[in-house]
Write a protein that holds these residues in place. Structure first.
Motif, PDB file in Angstrom:
ATOM      1  N   GLU A 308       0.829  -1.210   0.000  1.00  0.00           N
ATOM      2  CA  GLU A 308       0.000   0.000   0.000  1.00  0.00           C
ATOM      3  C   GLU A 308       0.860   1.255   0.000  1.00  0.00           C
ATOM      4  OE1 GLU A 308      -4.014  -1.590   2.306  1.00  0.00           O
ATOM      5  OE2 GLU A 308      -2.286  -0.943   3.498  1.00  0.00           O
ATOM      6  N   ALA A 309       1.953   1.240   0.754  1.00  0.00           N
ATOM      7  CA  ALA A 309       2.853   2.389   0.775  1.00  0.00           C
ATOM      8  C   ALA A 309       3.445   2.645  -0.603  1.00  0.00           C
ATOM      9  CB  ALA A 309       3.960   2.169   1.802  1.00  0.00           C
ATOM     10  N   LEU A 310       3.836   1.574  -1.297  1.00  0.00           N
ATOM     11  CA  LEU A 310       4.380   1.726  -2.642  1.00  0.00           C
ATOM     12  C   LEU A 310       3.321   2.261  -3.599  1.00  0.00           C
ATOM     13  CD1 LEU A 310       6.419  -1.606  -2.814  1.00  0.00           C
ATOM     14  CD2 LEU A 310       7.354   0.695  -2.540  1.00  0.00           C
ATOM     15  N   MET A 311       2.107   1.727  -3.514  1.00  0.00           N
ATOM     16  CA  MET A 311       1.033   2.207  -4.380  1.00  0.00           C
ATOM     17  C   MET A 311       0.712   3.673  -4.114  1.00  0.00           C
ATOM     18  SD  MET A 311      -1.600  -1.016  -4.826  1.00  0.00           S
ATOM     19  CE  MET A 311      -1.834  -1.368  -3.091  1.00  0.00           C
ATOM     20  N   ALA A 312       0.950   4.127  -2.869  1.00  0.00           N
ATOM     21  CA  ALA A 312       0.728   5.529  -2.517  1.00  0.00           C
ATOM     22  C   ALA A 312       1.920   6.403  -2.886  1.00  0.00           C
ATOM     23  CB  ALA A 312       0.441   5.649  -1.021  1.00  0.00           C
ATOM     24  N   GLY A 313       2.991   5.801  -3.397  1.00  0.00           N
ATOM     25  CA  GLY A 313       4.157   6.572  -3.800  1.00  0.00           C
ATOM     26  C   GLY A 313       4.956   7.139  -2.653  1.00  0.00           C
ATOM     27  N   LYS A 314       5.017   6.414  -1.541  1.00  0.00           N
ATOM     28  CA  LYS A 314       5.719   6.913  -0.358  1.00  0.00           C
ATOM     29  C   LYS A 314       7.109   6.292  -0.243  1.00  0.00           C
ATOM     30  CE  LYS A 314       2.721   9.751   1.100  1.00  0.00           C
ATOM     31  NZ  LYS A 314       3.046  11.190   1.261  1.00  0.00           N
ATOM     32  N   PRO A 315       8.118   7.079   0.167  1.00  0.00           N
ATOM     33  CA  PRO A 315       9.424   6.499   0.464  1.00  0.00           C
ATOM     34  C   PRO A 315       9.287   5.435   1.549  1.00  0.00           C
ATOM     35  CG  PRO A 315       9.534   8.907   0.453  1.00  0.00           C
ATOM     36  CD  PRO A 315       8.078   8.539   0.396  1.00  0.00           C
ATOM     37  N   VAL A 316      10.017   4.342   1.397  1.00  0.00           N
ATOM     38  CA  VAL A 316       9.930   3.214   2.321  1.00  0.00           C
ATOM     39  C   VAL A 316      11.312   2.908   2.884  1.00  0.00           C
ATOM     40  CG1 VAL A 316       9.563   0.712   2.456  1.00  0.00           C
ATOM     41  CG2 VAL A 316       7.890   2.156   1.281  1.00  0.00           C
TER      42      VAL A 316
END
Length: 392
Positions: A308-316
């Motif tokens: 979900e974080a990747l789909m939201a375009g967030k740095p991980v």
């Protein structure tokens, strides 16, 4: 399936919806709580309540085995999710077979990550199955690994051996699990395709979320995790303790679990800038407001929270364990589990250097678009089912 309130239940619901859409009949067997949480009947499946507890209980387990055998005798394939459910289904439907060589399950390492929907767990198999008799094919997906030792670890090992020696197909969420099940004698080990559902749009602005949390102008560091031993949240608290140069980030943890009181005591005792938010139904809103998403787990397979974080375009920033390196790819920064200083250093880099954050955000967006979806998952298991069906 056994008791679950998270990713496993969401995955089974996704499979049910896809199978029913394609004209297959689906039945879910498990504790009543999972029907309450995930509404499998609403998705088009029948549901039968059979208690599958988290801990072994000889009498209850015998009852569950007999119930599973009775309820699934007319099925073409039985797909069990999780080690407890997998062991019970394997005991109910398959006699033990001779142990195979370690080479038998090597397809995962050779082909498991080359393409979603590859049928590394398939292949032609003589009729009669491992038991030499008739009955449903048995597929077991292992969604998790145990990180505890002692008696619990011993029992876990026994259940692993049952699944390895009896199931027709074993699907796993990470290469280390594949290696372990192959070493235990599993005949066919394949890749489990476990996508996150599409991320719905945020309902509130980032400013509204930040105001609710009292973040002010500080960076917001988001962790989505159950408050449990596996998630390594003690490391997150060590990171939050600093030292920090410049604005101190606000750490927010979305999730509930048995360690809440212990973690809250540590937060209060050390005056840490950490909020335990409990279970939330506004994850897209939290993601939109977050500066970075952090995962500190001891072990993970394919965590939906990071998808979900990747789909939201967030740095991980995440622990380099289990299936996380494959999932994140070059869209995040990986650190060894338990390395608080390494995690803090990575966090400083993302928060203090806009170019780094921008690069990771762009890579996350691209990676999120590459991830498998529900159709990929259903097509993948249908191929596995066909192979297991001919094997049963």
């Amino acid at each position: 399936m056994g008791t679950t309130s998270g990713g496993t239940g969401r995955h089974v619901r996704m499979l049910v919806e896809g199978l029913v859409r394609r004209g297959h009949q689906a039945a879910v067997v498990g504790p009543g709580s999972v029907e309450e949480a995930f509404s499998f009947r609403e998705a088009g499946a029948t549901f039968a309540e059979v208690p599958v507890s988290d801990r072994p209980h000889p009498l209850n387990d015998l009852r569950a085995v007999l119930a599973i055998r009775r309820l699934t005798r007319d099925a073409d394939v039985v797909h069990a999710h999780g080690l407890r459910a997998g062991a019970l289904a394997s005991l109910a439907l398959r006699a033990i077979r001779p142990r195979t060589s370690k080479r038998a399950g090597a397809e995962y390492q050779e082909t498991g990550r080359q393409g979603i929907g590859s049928q590394e767990a398939g292949g032609s198999t003589p009729a009669g199955g491992p038991s030499g008799g008739k009955g449903p094919g048995v597929v077991v997906t292992l969604h998790n690994a145990l990180t505890a030792g002692g008696f619990v670890g011993f029992v876990y090992g026994v259940l692993e051996r049952i699944v390895a020696r009896r199931a027709d197909r074993v699907l796993v969420v990470s290469p280390d699990l594949a290696e372990r099940m192959t070493a235990l004698g599993a005949r066919k080990v394949g890749e489990a395709v476990v996508p996150a559902p599409p991320l719905r749009p945020a309902r509130r602005t980032p400013e509204e979320v930040r105001d609710e949390l009292g973040a002010g102008d500080r960076p917001l560091v988001l962790t989505i995790a159950r408050l449990a031993q596996q998630k390594g949240l003690d490391t997150l608290l060590d990171v939050a303790a600093g030292p920090w140069e410049g604005p101190m980030p606000l750490f927010a943890v979305a999730g509930e679990g048995p360690l809440r009181e212990e973690l809250q005591d540590r937060i209060r005792g050390r005056s840490l800038p950490v909020l335990l938010l409990g279970d939330r139904d506004d994850i897209p809103d939290l993601l939109a407001a977050a500066s970075v998403v952090v995962n500190c787990s001891r072990w993970e397979g394919l965590p939906l929270s990071l998808s979900e974080a990747l789909m939201a375009g967030k740095p991980v920033i995440a622990s380099g364990v289990g299936g996380i390196p494959w999932l994140v790819g070059d869209a995040g920064m990986l650190v060894p589990y338990g390395d608080a200083e390494g995690l803090r250093s990575a966090l400083r880099k993302v928060l203090d250097e806009p170019g780094v954050a921008r690069t990771l955000s762009e890579a996350a967006t691209l990676r999120g678009r590459e991830l498998p979806d529900g159709d990929d998952a259903v097509e993948s298991v249908l191929g596995v089912y066909e192979a297991a069906r001919s094997y049963g």
